[in-house]
Design a protein around this motif. Structure first.
Motif, short mmCIF file in Angstrom:
data_model
loop_
_atom_site.label_atom_id
_atom_site.label_comp_id
_atom_site.label_asym_id
_atom_site.label_seq_id
_atom_site.Cartn_x
_atom_site.Cartn_y
_atom_site.Cartn_z
N SER A 99 0.82 -1.21 0.00
CA SER A 99 0.00 0.00 0.00
C SER A 99 0.86 1.26 0.00
O SER A 99 0.43 2.31 -0.49
N ARG A 100 2.08 1.15 0.53
CA ARG A 100 2.96 2.32 0.62
C ARG A 100 3.91 2.44 -0.56
O ARG A 100 4.33 3.54 -0.90
N THR A 101 4.26 1.31 -1.17
CA THR A 101 5.29 1.34 -2.22
C THR A 101 4.81 0.85 -3.57
O THR A 101 5.47 1.09 -4.58
N GLY A 102 3.68 0.13 -3.59
CA GLY A 102 3.22 -0.48 -4.84
C GLY A 102 3.98 -1.74 -5.18
O GLY A 102 3.79 -2.32 -6.25
N ARG A 103 4.85 -2.22 -4.29
CA ARG A 103 5.66 -3.41 -4.52
C ARG A 103 5.30 -4.50 -3.51
O ARG A 103 4.69 -4.23 -2.49
N ASP A 104 5.74 -5.71 -3.84
CA ASP A 104 5.55 -6.84 -2.93
C ASP A 104 6.86 -7.18 -2.23
O ASP A 104 7.95 -6.99 -2.78
N ILE A 105 6.75 -7.69 -1.02
CA ILE A 105 7.90 -8.26 -0.33
C ILE A 105 8.29 -9.54 -1.06
O ILE A 105 7.44 -10.36 -1.40
N ASP A 106 9.58 -9.72 -1.30
CA ASP A 106 10.05 -10.92 -2.01
C ASP A 106 10.31 -12.09 -1.08
O ASP A 106 10.11 -13.25 -1.46
N MET A 107 10.77 -11.82 0.14
CA MET A 107 11.03 -12.90 1.09
C MET A 107 11.09 -12.34 2.51
O MET A 107 11.21 -11.13 2.71
N VAL A 108 11.03 -13.25 3.46
CA VAL A 108 11.14 -12.91 4.88
C VAL A 108 12.29 -13.71 5.48
O VAL A 108 12.45 -14.91 5.19
N LEU A 109 13.09 -13.06 6.31
CA LEU A 109 14.14 -13.74 7.06
C LEU A 109 14.09 -13.25 8.51
O LEU A 109 14.21 -12.05 8.77
N LEU A 110 13.89 -14.18 9.44
CA LEU A 110 13.93 -13.88 10.87
C LEU A 110 15.08 -14.68 11.49
O LEU A 110 15.87 -15.29 10.77
N ASN A 111 15.18 -14.69 12.79
CA ASN A 111 16.27 -15.44 13.42
C ASN A 111 15.73 -16.49 14.38
O ASN A 111 14.74 -16.27 15.10
N HIS A 112 16.39 -17.62 14.38
CA HIS A 112 16.00 -18.76 15.20
C HIS A 112 15.94 -18.39 16.68
O HIS A 112 15.02 -18.78 17.41
N GLY A 113 16.92 -17.60 17.14
CA GLY A 113 16.97 -17.22 18.54
C GLY A 113 15.87 -16.27 18.96
O GLY A 113 15.63 -16.08 20.15
N GLY A 114 15.21 -15.64 17.99
CA GLY A 114 14.15 -14.70 18.31
C GLY A 114 12.87 -15.37 18.75
O GLY A 114 11.96 -14.70 19.28
#
Length: 252
Positions: A99-114
């Motif tokens: 809605s803010r950029t007109g683009r899609d997120i390509d991927m997500v990366l989080l951390n195991h320790g989180g």
């Protein structure tokens, strides 16, 4: 005594008083152990009880149901709870980003320790979200060129940990070398730029994810991961995440 003499005496006394100093020579203290032996203050308890009851009522309100118990230690390179968290971040954050950029997120990366807690079988509440994510980590989206995507993949292969990912599929050979990698089921074009959702801790180099530091464009969504979890649980009746093939190692 005449008036002149009286005034002189008053001035002398006042001057002497101004010269008087008080010196602090010693401070003493003692340690008071906090234990069950300390009695509670009934007046204080009665004052805070309505607030405590209100907070606990909100935290314990049922949002969804979990068909099983899920732990971050359940898999080698991907886990059901990690997959769930990464997928939730994608599902909840992508509409905001688009809605803010007109683009899609390509991927997500989080951390195991989180991931700080399990999801227990049974009712899921707001408290569950606070236990899984007690930190104030917020979702951000980094614009990464292909060279940094390559570093990201190499980081995951070398780490050999179930860092949660979404929209990325990564396969390693038996020696933990990268065999294949796709984004949204398409080959990665390392000449292109991609948009990677993560949290502000990792973007700033947490868990040695230094490839994020090379990003020259950052989108701050003002959306905490914990709030994304709560929003998703509120919208979802039952969760049943699974370990899948998004990040695997071949054994031969």
């Amino acid at each position: 005594m005449n008036l002149k003499t009286l005034l002189l005496l008053i001035c002398i006394v006042a001057f002497a008083s101004c010269k008087t100093k008080t010196h602090l020579y010693k401070i003493e203290g003692k340690q008071i152990a906090i234990s069950d032996s300390l009695s509670s203050d009934i007046a204080i308890e009665n004052y805070i009880k309505p607030y405590r009851d209100h907070v606990n009522g909100n935290l314990d309100s049922v949002l969804a149901y979990s068909v099983d118990t899920y732990s971050k230690n359940d898999g080698e390179l991907n886990t059901a709870i990690g997959n769930l968290m990464a997928d939730i971040v994608y599902k909840q954050a992508n509409p905001v980003f688009k809605s803010r950029t007109g683009r899609d997120i390509d991927m997500v990366l989080l951390n195991h320790g989180g991931i700080r807690s399990i999801i227990s079988k049974g009712n899921i509440t707001s408290r569950t979200a606070y236990e899984i994510m007690p930190f104030e980590n917020a979702i951000v989206v980094a614009k990464l060129p292909g060279a940094q995507i390559k570093e990201l993949l190499e980081y995951l292969a070398a780490a050999k940990r179930a860092h949660p990912i979404s929209q990325l599929k990564l396969t390693l050979d038996k020696d933990y070398n990268i065999e294949s990698a796709t984004l949204k089921n398409k080959p990665i074009d390392f000449t292109k730029t991609y948009y990677v959702a993560t949290n502000d801790y990792l973007y700033n180099g947490g868990d040695h994810m230094d490839f994020f530091k090379k990003s020259d464009t950052l989108y701050v969504l003002d959306y905490k991961i914990r709030n994304a979890l709560i929003d998703y649980f509120t919208e979802t009746d039952t969760i049943n995440p699974v370990i899948d093939d998004r990040f695997i190692k071949k054994n031969n």
